[in-house]
Design an enzyme around this catalytic site. Structure first.
Site, PDB file in Angstrom:
ATOM      1  CG  ASN A 191      -6.459  -0.910   1.550  1.00 37.66           C
ATOM      2  OD1 ASN A 191      -5.808  -0.396   0.648  1.00 37.66           O
ATOM      3  ND2 ASN A 191      -5.904  -1.448   2.611  1.00 37.66           N
ATOM      4  CG  HIS A 198      -3.073   3.366   2.739  1.00 37.36           C
ATOM      5  ND1 HIS A 198      -3.628   3.093   1.508  1.00 37.36           N
ATOM      6  CD2 HIS A 198      -3.106   2.197   3.430  1.00 37.36           C
ATOM      7  CE1 HIS A 198      -3.981   1.834   1.448  1.00 37.36           C
ATOM      8  NE2 HIS A 198      -3.668   1.260   2.604  1.00 37.36           N
ATOM      9  CB  CYS A 258      -0.950   0.003   1.194  1.00 36.00           C
ATOM     10  SG  CYS A 258      -2.067  -1.413   1.229  1.00 36.00           S
TER      11      CYS A 258
END
Length: 334
Positions: A291, A261, A113
């Site tokens: 996500n 994030h 990520c």
């Protein structure tokens, strides 16, 4: 080396939208349970005939148009992804063929990520070595292809999507459609702790010796130790944000917008509390996308620009964490 600027931006999310209510038909869950624990209300899923490289190509072509640069002018194609089309060839190579960047150097980055932040750091190094380079950086993920739909603690969290930027040395240049102004990349900081790799894994590599005909095991799909990831995420995000600000002689009062994030609303709120950052300075769009891993930060930039949360003169702080365990932060000035 002159100032490095993001000259163009492009985003893409698949048309297929999966709400929490939709998930109730395939997993034991409900909307209230998901929203209260994650803040996620929907996510987007690639069509059966779409791959991560297809999403990347759509985002890349938009970014090139925004930058006013032809695909043939690109010297480097970087794809940040941990859900590539294949182990080999790289998604970046496939992408370069789809958009017509023939002859450009092309390779993948896997920092999970944190991939887009690592990509910014890599682009910065390449532009220092080759000041005339024109770099296409794409964050693209097909995470719904690597979810165990019997594990309600992880399958609810992730979605698919892609976003791309074009980076060059030099002046800000012409007006853009998707950015209020070219964004100067002021600084990037990245880190990792490989001792924590087992906290979040996605299988399919060579650690397991699969033979033809063998059924895949649970470790083929995403596996995550959520509580430990939460604690490390909050600590690493907060620390790297403080580090990059101190390194540049700034405080959070100097930041107009923080784009973290988009993994879990509880993590974002905990980081905001630890940094003592006002809620109106924190950008959140995970309610719509979930996500999206390496695509999360650039999708956030795109949405923030579209909502006029980023304006000419804005100073924006980016920060991410991911499997590895990796973390990073970047400073943009528009």
């Amino acid at each position: 080396m002159t100032a490095i600027h993001i000259q163009g931006l492009g985003t893409y999310v698949p048309e297929r939208r999966i709400t929490n209510v939709d998930l109730m038909s395939r997993v034991d869950t409900n909307d209230e349970w998901i929203v209260s624990r994650t803040g996620i209300k929907a996510r987007h899923m690639l069509a059966e005939d779409e791959n991560g490289s297809d999403a990347a190509a759509k985002a890349a072509l938009c970014a090139l148009e925004d930058a006013g640069i032809e695909a043939g002018e690109i010297t480097h194609v970087l794809a940040a992804t941990c859900t590539p089309d294949y182990l080999c060839p790289s998604t970046a190579c496939i992408l370069s063929g789809k958009i017509g960047s023939h002859g450009a150097a092309a390779f993948d980055l896997n920092a999970a990520c944190t991939g887009f932040i690592y990509g910014l750091e890599t682009a910065r190094g390449l532009l220092a070595a080759a000041p005339d380079a024109k770099i296409l950086l794409v964050g693209t993920e097909a995470f719904t292809r690597r979810l165990n739909w019997n594990d309600r603690t992880t399958c609810i969290l992730f979605g698919d999507g892609a976003a791309a930027v074009v980076l060059t040395n030099g002046e800000a240049g012409r007006p853009r459609k998707r950015l209020p102004a070219a964004a100067r990349l002021r600084d990037v900081r990245c880190g990792a702790d490989g001792r924590q790799y087992a906290l979040l894994t996605v299988g399919g590599g060579t650690a397991r010796d699969y033979r033809p005909g063998d059924p895949v095991q649970d470790d083929f799909y995403l596996q995550m130790q959520g509580r430990e990831v939460y604690k490390l995420a909050v600590r690493s995000l907060s620390a790297v944000c403080e580090e990059i600000l101190e390194r540049n002689g700034l405080t959070l009062d100097d930041i107009d917008l923080f784009i973290p994030h988009q993994a879990n609303l509880r993590i974002i709120e905990a980081v905001g509390d630890r940094l003592k950052l006002a809620a109106d300075k924190i950008f959140v769009n995970l309610d719509e996308y979930g996500n999206t891993s390496a695509a999360s930060i650039p999708l956030g930039i795109g949405d923030a620009c579209a909502q006029a949360r980023i304006l000419p003169g804005s100073r924006v702080l980016l920060s991410a964490f991911g499997g590895g365990f990796t973390w990073g932060a970047a400073l943009l000035e528009f």
